[in-house]
Motif scaffolding. Structure first.
Motif, PDB file in Angstrom:
ATOM      1  N   THR A  96      42.996  17.581  39.508  1.00  0.00           N
ATOM      2  CA  THR A  96      42.403  17.346  38.199  1.00  0.00           C
ATOM      3  C   THR A  96      41.379  18.442  38.043  1.00  0.00           C
ATOM      4  N   VAL A 156      39.466  10.672  36.087  1.00  0.00           N
ATOM      5  CA  VAL A 156      40.838  10.142  36.342  1.00  0.00           C
ATOM      6  C   VAL A 156      40.553   9.116  37.596  1.00  0.00           C
ATOM      7  N   GLY A 177      42.185  13.525  42.062  1.00  0.00           N
ATOM      8  CA  GLY A 177      41.020  14.291  41.712  1.00  0.00           C
ATOM      9  C   GLY A 177      40.805  15.620  42.057  1.00  0.00           C
ATOM     10  N   THR A 227      43.978   8.945  44.990  1.00  0.00           N
ATOM     11  CA  THR A 227      42.684   9.211  43.877  1.00  0.00           C
ATOM     12  C   THR A 227      42.163  10.202  44.310  1.00  0.00           C
ATOM     13  N   CYS A 256      39.869   5.751  36.163  1.00  0.00           N
ATOM     14  CA  CYS A 256      41.112   5.377  35.565  1.00  0.00           C
ATOM     15  C   CYS A 256      42.045   4.776  36.741  1.00  0.00           C
ATOM     16  N   PHE A 257      42.268   5.413  37.800  1.00  0.00           N
ATOM     17  CA  PHE A 257      42.856   5.033  38.910  1.00  0.00           C
ATOM     18  C   PHE A 257      42.498   3.560  39.391  1.00  0.00           C
ATOM     19  N   GLY A 259      49.592   8.368  42.990  1.00  0.00           N
ATOM     20  CA  GLY A 259      48.555   9.312  42.797  1.00  0.00           C
ATOM     21  C   GLY A 259      49.092  10.804  43.552  1.00  0.00           C
TER      22      GLY A 259
END
Length: 308
Positions: free
Chosen positions: A56, A77, A53, A49, A80-81, A107
């Motif tokens: 992103t 995101v 992250g 994550t 969402c994970f 991820g």
């Protein structure tokens, strides 16, 4: 950071500055994991994550020229994970540790695949507040040039410490974490509470990733994390699931991570690189010190799988 003009104070100042810089991702990941583990679930997928992250946030900042939009996208995101992890773990006989490892690999792989086009472009950085503007010494200015996310993390640690003890939401998290049966007797759905807590933990972990790519070191590459998401899990155990303890432990980890650069900044040219391993050694020491086959961890949620 240069130590010129401040003599022997160069090393402690460099460590202090480095502790603030390096600790910020640990703060957000550990606070997020503390929320998740308070409900009786452990999420080892936070490394994935964190990295996703970071990717992103950097990609969105490159495309929109706004680092804060990058942070918000990372939070989305990350949530969402967390929702994915929480949804899978609600099924019977599903091991949350195994799912966390799978989510971590997912991820990492997805971030490396989608992030390749963004390795070269430059993204705008998150702002910092120049608390050292009053000084004429560049080392002092550098030490007191503090990123906004660090301040937000400190405030969040205080808020969570208060909320766990004084709010209905904090009570719900603690009840679910201590006993699923007691939570059901109160009319709560433990699966729903854990789902939402895991999503919140994922969102906070992704903020830590956004800090890595948009401030320090301030770029996107596939080796950006160096295992900080996994080390944060050990940090939460060391802090005994206390948000303020997480913040202080994050500073400790950050200071350990700053030892090598601090020595290099004052002209140490031999052996300083050994201190780059300090955070990993500290993690190992903490895990050994907090492990015992005969006693339970003080302050641990009763439903947490690692305490059973």
């Amino acid at each position: 950071m240069e130590a010129t003009g401040i003599g022997v104070w160069g090393v402690p100042l460099a460590i202090f500055a480095g502790a603030i810089r390096v600790s910020t991702p640990f703060i957000f990941v550990s606070l997020g994991e503390a929320i998740t583990e308070r409900t009786g679930r452990i999420n080892l997928g936070l490394e994935g994550t964190l990295v996703f992250g970071a990717m992103t946030a950097y990609a969105v900042a490159v495309m929109t020229l706004s680092p804060w939009l990058g942070v918000l996208a990372a939070m989305a995101v990350g949530a969402c994970f967390g929702l994915t992890h929480g949804f899978i773990c609600k099924f019977r006989k599903v091991n949350d540790i195994a799912i966390g490892i799978a989510m971590m690999q997912f991820g990492l792989g997805l971030a490396f695949f989608l992030g390749k086009p963004f390795i070269q472009p430059a993204a705008p950085k998150l702002p910092a507040i120049a608390f050292g503007a009053w000084s004429d010494l560049p080392p002092i200015q550098a030490v007191l040039n503090i990123n906004v996310l660090f301040l937000i993390g400190a405030a969040l640690a205080l808020f969570l410490w208060w909320a766990f003890r004084n709010t209905r939401v904090g009570l719900i998290l603690r009840v679910v974490g201590d006993s699923s049966d007691a939570a059901r007797a109160m009319g709560l759905n433990p699966d729903t509470v854990r789902l939402l807590a895991t999503a919140a933990g994922g969102a906070l972990a992704a903020i830590g990733g956004a800090y890595l790519s948009l401030y320090y070191p301030g770029s996107w590459n596939e080796g950006i994390s160096s295992g900080q998401g996994l080390m944060a899990v050990a940090l939460v155990i060391f802090a005994r699931w206390n948000p303020i303890g997480c913040f202080l432990a994050a500073l400790l980890f950050g200071g350990a991570g700053a030892l090598g650069p601090a020595l290099q900044s004052v002209g140490v040219t031999k052996g300083y690189y050994l201190f780059y391993a300090a955070p990993y050694v500290l993690t190992l020491v903490i895990m050994i010190a907090t492990s015992s086959p005969t006693r339970s961890l003080a302050g641990a949620p009763g439903a947490l799988s690692i305490t059973k």
